[in-house]
Design a protein around this motif. Structure first.
Motif: not given
Length: 481
Positions: A106, A113, A172
């Motif tokens: 992350g 993301s 993500k």
């Protein structure tokens, strides 16, 4: 074995939550607050812990709607506390290792993301909408943030505490999103809506909103990430839309005649502004003559221009332009959802005469309908008055009517009656032009108005063709004898 009881300790007989390190020796690193939890509605014991904020890959570090961080839980599928302790330690270690990987991923993907793209879209869209003073920007902002949180951010669990929807994917890189992630969003929405409506709906409207939002995020990502085919939202069946409530043409005529009578005929007169202001009126009396004149004006705007119910309190006299010449044409201009001005012109004749009278009595007022009502609050008194007058009129002259009695129903009525009276609008180029003029979609018009019309026409044709039939005739003759 990874755990062993601490000598001299004994579990309380009536325990509900116990910390594992208080009763067991544990090999290896585990969360200091790892606990066993017993529930009243299940014999199975749960494992529970709260990861450190910096080790929590969940959106907003696992915070719920109230801002409080939520524990991670898992059913250990046993009622024996010693077996549960072993399983809890093994599960906790697996989750901690997985969280570590997700946090590291992350950190690398945070700029690209799914969550980051939502924030980019939200900021850009907010800048556009904030400039439009005619719309309730704060309400739009709250609604869209809540929609994102509810359908993409918040995890869901089953009755045993097992996770059904894991939102970690939105942390993500958006290029790692899969069809399965979007399917999980769609299933999450359906589970909630099915439970809320007791199986009557599957949430196709909410799914469509989620699909639209996802497409907007992908459109932004495609400008920055080359050569990637982003997954599309899965197909889902559309909930059967019940036929919209509407007045039949004879009911519309009856309501209109009642309004004219209730206004003492004033609504059809060519009144000056002073004459309009001097009509009998008390603010506390909803059914005053001046209010019935305002109600008539609202009906006419709806009849000619198919306005949305939420627009009625925003409409001003300056939004109308009577086009000079032989043609009966009036242009109505109002800002839409995006803040851009949109134009609608009348398809029905008579607009020039009606709108000219309305502008004569209200041309200098700030608002066209109920100008004395405060519009600073979110729930405007304009809507309340319109609905009260509509309900009163319908109850007086249409006792057999059983549908909705709000202003949205009047929008449905004007669309329905227009299609009934002009069949050429139901197909082809004219249908598309009509939808564009009313600032709506052909899909919406077809689903809500044309399909019910087709169904009614098909049933009528069958009744005429089939008639009573041989067996029905014999039965009626027998009953008559």
């Amino acid at each position: 074995m990874g755990v062993s009881p601490i000598r001299g300790t004994k579990l309380p007989d009536d325990w509900t939550t116990i910390r594992i390190q208080d009763y067991w020796n544990v090999r290896g690193q585990i969360s200091g607050d790892l606990r066993l939890r017993r529930r009243k509605d299940s014999p199975n014991i749960q494992g529970e812990f709260l990861p450190l904020p910096e080790e929590d890959p969940r959106p907003n570090q696992g915070r719920g709607n109230n801002g409080k961080r939520l524990t991670i839980r898992n059913s250990l599928r046993t009622s024996d506390p010693f077996t549960a302790a072993e399983k809890a330690v093994e599960w906790n270690k697996q989750v901690l290792n997985k969280n570590k990987i997700l946090v590291e991923e992350g950190a690398d993907d945070s700029e690209f993301s799914v969550e980051a793209y939502f924030q980019k879209w939200f900021v850009e869209e907010s800048r556009t909408r904030e400039k439009d003073t005619t719309q309730n920007f704060q309400r739009w902002r709250n609604d869209n943030q809540s929609f994102w949180d509810l359908n993409f951010v918040q995890p869901t669990f089953d009755s045993d505490g097992n996770i059904l929807y894991d939102p970690s994917w939105i942390k993500k890189n958006i290029s790692k999103a899969t069809k399965r992630h979007l399917k999980n969003v769609e299933q999450k929405i359906e589970i909630r809506v099915v439970a809320k409506t007791e199986g009557k709906k599957t949430g196709s409207g909410t799914k469509e909103q989620a699909k639209t939002l996802w497409n907007k995020l992908v459109a932004m990502a495609e400008l920055e990430i080359d050569g990637h085919a982003f997954p599309t939202f899965p197909k889902f069946p559309i909930d059967k839309t019940p036929q919209c409530s509407h007045l039949r043409v004879e009911q519309w005529d009856a309501v209109l005649e009642y309004v004219i009578s209730a206004s003492g005929g004033a609504c059809q007169k060519s009144l000056t502004e002073d004459e309009y202001y001097n009509l009998p009126h008390k603010f506390q009396n909803v059914y005053s003559i001046r209010n019935w004149v305002d109600f008539y004006d609202a009906l006419m705007v709806q009849w000619f221009f198919f306005t949305r119910s939420q627009d009625m309190k925003r409409i001003k006299p300056q939004m109308f332009s009577v086009v000079e010449g032989d043609e009966d044409k009036v242009i109505f201009r109002i800002k839409g959802k995006t803040g851009l001005e949109k134009e609608t012109e009348n398809y029905r004749n008579g607009a020039t005469a009606v709108v000219s009278k309305i502008l004569k009595r209200k041309g200098n007022l700030e608002y066209l309908v109920f100008s004395d009502v405060d519009r600073s609050t979110q729930k405007s008194g304009v809507d309340v008055k319109l609905n009260a007058l509509l309900k009163h009129a319908i109850n007086e002259v249409c006792p057999d009517y059983r549908g909705d009695m709000d202003w949205t129903m009047m929008r449905h009525t004007t669309f329905r009656l227009t299609f009934e009276e002009d069949e050429d609008l139901q197909k082809g180029k004219r249908f598309k032009e009509f939808a564009a003029n009313a600032h709506t979609s052909t899909t919406m018009l077809d689903r809500h108005y044309l399909k019910p019309l087709r169904d009614a026409k098909a049933a009528s044709q069958s009744r005429k063709k089939l008639g009573l039939g041989r067996w029905a005739k014999m039965y009626l003759i027998k009953r008559a004898k």
